[in-house]
Design an enzyme around this catalytic site. Structure first.
Site, PDB file in Angstrom:
ATOM      1  CG  HIS A 189     -39.788 -52.628 107.863  1.00  0.00           C
ATOM      2  ND1 HIS A 189     -41.038 -52.331 107.341  1.00  0.00           N
ATOM      3  CD2 HIS A 189     -39.805 -54.150 107.820  1.00  0.00           C
ATOM      4  CE1 HIS A 189     -41.481 -53.314 106.722  1.00  0.00           C
ATOM      5  NE2 HIS A 189     -40.968 -54.320 106.989  1.00  0.00           N
ATOM      6  CD  GLU A 242     -41.461 -48.388 106.576  1.00  0.00           C
ATOM      7  OE1 GLU A 242     -42.512 -47.936 106.053  1.00  0.00           O
ATOM      8  OE2 GLU A 242     -41.562 -49.639 106.963  1.00  0.00           O
ATOM      9  CB  SER A 301     -43.587 -56.609 108.830  1.00  0.00           C
ATOM     10  OG  SER A 301     -42.381 -57.216 108.236  1.00  0.00           O
ATOM     11  CG  ASN A 341     -46.502 -52.642 104.718  1.00  0.00           C
ATOM     12  OD1 ASN A 341     -46.335 -52.852 103.352  1.00  0.00           O
ATOM     13  ND2 ASN A 341     -45.713 -53.775 105.431  1.00  0.00           N
TER      14      ASN A 341
HETATM   15  N1  LIG Z   1     -40.105 -61.958 104.779  1.00  0.00           N
HETATM   16  C1  LIG Z   1     -40.466 -60.683 104.393  1.00  0.00           C
HETATM   17  O1  LIG Z   1     -40.649 -60.379 103.117  1.00  0.00           O
HETATM   18  C2  LIG Z   1     -40.193 -59.620 105.390  1.00  0.00           C
HETATM   19  C3  LIG Z   1     -40.103 -58.308 105.260  1.00  0.00           C
HETATM   20  C4  LIG Z   1     -39.653 -57.299 105.788  1.00  0.00           C
HETATM   21  C5  LIG Z   1     -39.558 -57.591 107.506  1.00  0.00           C
HETATM   22  N2  LIG Z   1     -39.690 -58.920 107.653  1.00  0.00           N
HETATM   23  C6  LIG Z   1     -39.467 -59.347 109.211  1.00  0.00           C
HETATM   24  O2  LIG Z   1     -38.135 -59.882 109.426  1.00  0.00           O
HETATM   25  C7  LIG Z   1     -38.130 -60.615 110.201  1.00  0.00           C
HETATM   26  C8  LIG Z   1     -37.869 -62.043 109.839  1.00  0.00           C
HETATM   27  O3  LIG Z   1     -38.538 -62.400 108.712  1.00  0.00           O
HETATM   28  P1  LIG Z   1     -38.084 -63.535 107.761  1.00  0.00           P
HETATM   29  O4  LIG Z   1     -39.037 -63.807 106.570  1.00  0.00           O
HETATM   30  O5  LIG Z   1     -36.598 -63.594 107.336  1.00  0.00           O
HETATM   31  O6  LIG Z   1     -37.971 -64.903 108.833  1.00  0.00           O
HETATM   32  P2  LIG Z   1     -37.391 -66.370 108.698  1.00  0.00           P
HETATM   33  O7  LIG Z   1     -38.236 -67.438 109.361  1.00  0.00           O
HETATM   34  O8  LIG Z   1     -37.066 -66.596 107.213  1.00  0.00           O
HETATM   35  O9  LIG Z   1     -35.910 -66.180 109.296  1.00  0.00           O
HETATM   36  C9  LIG Z   1     -36.214 -66.127 110.743  1.00  0.00           C
HETATM   37  C10 LIG Z   1     -34.710 -66.456 111.439  1.00  0.00           C
HETATM   38  O10 LIG Z   1     -34.561 -66.595 112.841  1.00  0.00           O
HETATM   39  C11 LIG Z   1     -34.291 -67.457 113.546  1.00  0.00           C
HETATM   40  N3  LIG Z   1     -34.699 -67.213 114.861  1.00  0.00           N
HETATM   41  C12 LIG Z   1     -35.965 -67.409 115.363  1.00  0.00           C
HETATM   42  N4  LIG Z   1     -35.841 -67.163 116.750  1.00  0.00           N
HETATM   43  C13 LIG Z   1     -34.616 -66.585 117.043  1.00  0.00           C
HETATM   44  C14 LIG Z   1     -34.302 -66.080 118.201  1.00  0.00           C
HETATM   45  N5  LIG Z   1     -34.583 -66.267 119.291  1.00  0.00           N
HETATM   46  N6  LIG Z   1     -32.602 -65.921 118.176  1.00  0.00           N
HETATM   47  C15 LIG Z   1     -32.070 -65.954 116.905  1.00  0.00           C
HETATM   48  N7  LIG Z   1     -32.721 -66.332 115.921  1.00  0.00           N
HETATM   49  C16 LIG Z   1     -33.962 -66.793 115.895  1.00  0.00           C
HETATM   50  C17 LIG Z   1     -34.976 -68.534 112.853  1.00  0.00           C
HETATM   51  O11 LIG Z   1     -34.191 -69.868 113.159  1.00  0.00           O
HETATM   52  C18 LIG Z   1     -34.784 -68.000 111.274  1.00  0.00           C
HETATM   53  O12 LIG Z   1     -33.593 -68.523 110.782  1.00  0.00           O
HETATM   54  C19 LIG Z   1     -39.783 -60.810 110.936  1.00  0.00           C
HETATM   55  O13 LIG Z   1     -39.781 -59.979 112.063  1.00  0.00           O
HETATM   56  C20 LIG Z   1     -40.589 -60.280 109.700  1.00  0.00           C
HETATM   57  O14 LIG Z   1     -41.647 -59.712 110.046  1.00  0.00           O
HETATM   58  C21 LIG Z   1     -39.867 -59.977 106.840  1.00  0.00           C
END
Ligand SMILES: NC(=O)c1ccc[n+]([C@@H]2O[C@H](COP(=O)([O-])OP(=O)(O)OC[C@H]3O[C@@H](n4cnc5c(N)ncnc54)[C@H](O)[C@@H]3O)[C@@H](O)[C@H]2O)c1
Length: 490
Positions: free
Chosen positions: A127, A139, A106, A177
């Site tokens: 994204h 995106e 993000s 954003n």
């Molecule tokens: N949460 C949101 O609303 C949102 C929206 C758009 C983008 N994002 C982006 O998506 C990504 C994930 O966000 P999220 O909220 O799902 O996070 P989250 O913490 O819920 O999930 C992340 C997962 O990645 C795993 N993980 C961590 N390091 C790892 C590695 N090296 N290899 C494999 N797995 C690994 C973790 O165990 C976890 O299950 C981030 O980059 C975030 O910025 C999040």
């Protein structure tokens, strides 16, 4: 986010392999997605046969090596540059040389992730928004070295899964954003200037402009702790561009734990049931008997205002000196300066927002010296027909004018900088931010020249460079062209 992405592509007919560093997490994710499909079958939205086939297409992988042979990997791990870079490097060793590596980041610069790779041309951003299956936009972020064919393929795969794919440059906040900044920055600026309360700002933007939520409701929903980091990061990544300057009101509230819904209090208070407790509306005063009103004949909505006065039982007079209440309708200027420019008594003057038409909510702005009698008379008069009224303090531009001018100016600057095409920008804002219209088309509808006037007046009044109009906007207004017109290219 990973679960939502698995669901989207599995449902679209792709074979999806899912891996998580935490043992067992990938299998849990696949079971979760399978449960979502089972519910879809119960609700009649998916056939049992399609469900069985989808289950077959999803596999949880214990090791990264199991991803060998994948055409595309969409990474949605922790938002940490070094961790993402290490994963991308490891993935390159596992995958074929044509495989596309996409990050769901993000806030990171995609080029910084790609720079760790041997084949940065194969790396892009993809994204999604939460919840992925319901937020029908993604995106596609073209980093500086991303191959055009990679961008085209990601667009095709995303649209094939039923989401609108918008292509954006690798710039802070990407497209959605970035375009969404104005609602928060200007809402907070209005509060800083003590023009209105958070509830007033939200009410006006919901009722008068059709936003689903105002900026303060949105900040409470997202959590101010999270939003404050996004605001600070976009401002810094844009090299401290004044348009994105965060508000000094935010850090003390974050320190105090006023995050929003999740902490029970933010800009609003929330009850046990999670509902916000609304402050009671200001009671409508009695309409004074024999009220005499002068309406500025040059006001854009003068005819509507005059009709409303007559219907409500007030008597219209032609000379300001004969009236107990003076109504003006400025664009961009505050009520005090408007009264002085017209040579009328500021103490009896109240400004009525010409934006939008008077039907849903009416915003009234006082001068620095409006008397309580004139304020109450205007409140009673403009409440005619049971329409809610919002009273605000003097400001260069009313709430709706300021916020719309800011949103349109940021959108014009996105177009100016070629961050996205006008068509992608318009769809991205509607689908990703839930705004009722794309910002440039909305600007055309409200009047681009008027919104430019608001920006110029704000700039002149405050001297704050955040209000400097985009050259894109200035040129289109000068030419009388719709804002949605693409720029001629050399
Ligand atoms: N949460 C949101 O609303 C949102 C929206 C758009 C983008 N994002 C982006 O998506 C990504 C994930 O966000 P999220 O909220 O799902 O996070 P989250 O913490 O819920 O999930 C992340 C997962 O990645 C795993 N993980 C961590 N390091 C790892 C590695 N090296 N290899 C494999 N797995 C690994 C973790 O165990 C976890 O299950 C981030 O980059 C975030 O910025 C999040």
């Amino acid at each position: 986010m990973g679960r939502g992405i698995v669901q989207l592509f599995a449902q679209a007919g792709h074979t999806v392999r899912c891996h998580d560093a935490q043992p067992g997490a990938a299998a849990k994710a696949v079971d979760y997605v399978d449960g979502m499909f089972a519910r879809a079958v119960e609700k009649g939205r998916m056939t049992a046969e399609a469900h069985a086939q989808t289950r077959e297409r999803m596999t949880a992988c214990a090791s990264l090596a199991d991803l060998a042979g994948c055409e595309l990997v969409i990474e949605a791990i922790v938002e940490d540059l070094e961790v993402k870079r290490a994963l991308f490097r490891a993935l390159e060793d596992v995958l074929g040389s044509d495989a596309i590596l996409a990050s769901n980041t993000s806030s990171l610069v995609v080029a910084e992730i790609a720079a760790a790779c041997q084949r940065p041309q194969n790396v892009a951003g993809l994204h999604f928004f939460n919840p992925v299956p319901l937020m029908k936009v993604a995106e596609v972020i073209a980093a500086v070295r991303t191959a055009p064919a990679v961008v085209a393929r990601l667009r095709e795969l995303t649209e094939g899964a039923g989401h609108r794919a918008v292509v954006t440059a690798d710039q802070p906040g990407f497209l959605i954003n970035h375009a969404g900044r104005g609602l928060y920055t200007e809402g907070l600026r209005i509060l800083e200037e003590q023009v209105a309360t958070p509830a007033d700002v939200d009410d006006v933007l919901r009722d008068a402009l059709g936003f689903r939520m105002g900026p303060f409701e949105l900040l409470d929903l997202t959590g101010l702790d999270v939003s404050s980091r996004v605001m600070a990061s976009i401002y810094e990544q844009f090299q401290q561009e004044p348009r994105f300057r965060p508000s000094s009101l935010v850090p003390p509230r974050v320190a105090a734990g006023l995050f929003g819904r999740k902490s029970g209090q933010g800009w609003y208070r929330y009850g046990e049931d999670g509902q916000k407790t609304a402050a009671p509306a200001k009671p409508v005063p009695e309409m004074p008997a024999g009220l005499t009103v002068w309406v500025d004949p040059a006001a854009s909505g003068a005819a509507g205002l005059r009709a409303l006065c007559t219907e409500a039982g007030a008597r219209l007079v032609d000379r300001a000196q004969d009236a107990a209440l003076l109504l003006v309708q400025p664009w961009g200027h505050d009520a005090t300066r408007t009264a002085l420019a017209l040579g009328v008594d500021a103490a009896r003057c109240v400004a009525v927002d010409p934006l939008p038409p008077l039907a849903l909510r009416r915003t009234l702005m006082l001068t620095a010296v409006t008397t309580p009698a004139a304020r109450d008379a205007a409140h009673a008069l403009l409440s005619h027909g049971g329409v809610p009224v919002t009273l605000i303090n003097d400001s260069p531009g009313f709430i709706a004018q300021r916020v719309m001018a800011t949103i349109v100016n940021i959108a014009a600057n996105i177009a100016q900088r070629g961050i996205a095409s006008v068509g992608d920008l318009e769809d991205a804002v509607r689908l990703g931010l839930g705004y009722p219209k794309g910002p440039l088309g909305w600007g055309d509808q409200l009047g681009a020249a008027r919104l430019l006037e608001v920006l110029q007046a704000q700039l002149a009044t405050t001297g704050d460079p955040r209000y400097r109009p985009s050259a894109w906007l200035v040129r289109r207004v000068a030419l009388g062209l719709p804002l949605t017109t693409a720029e001629a290219q050399r």
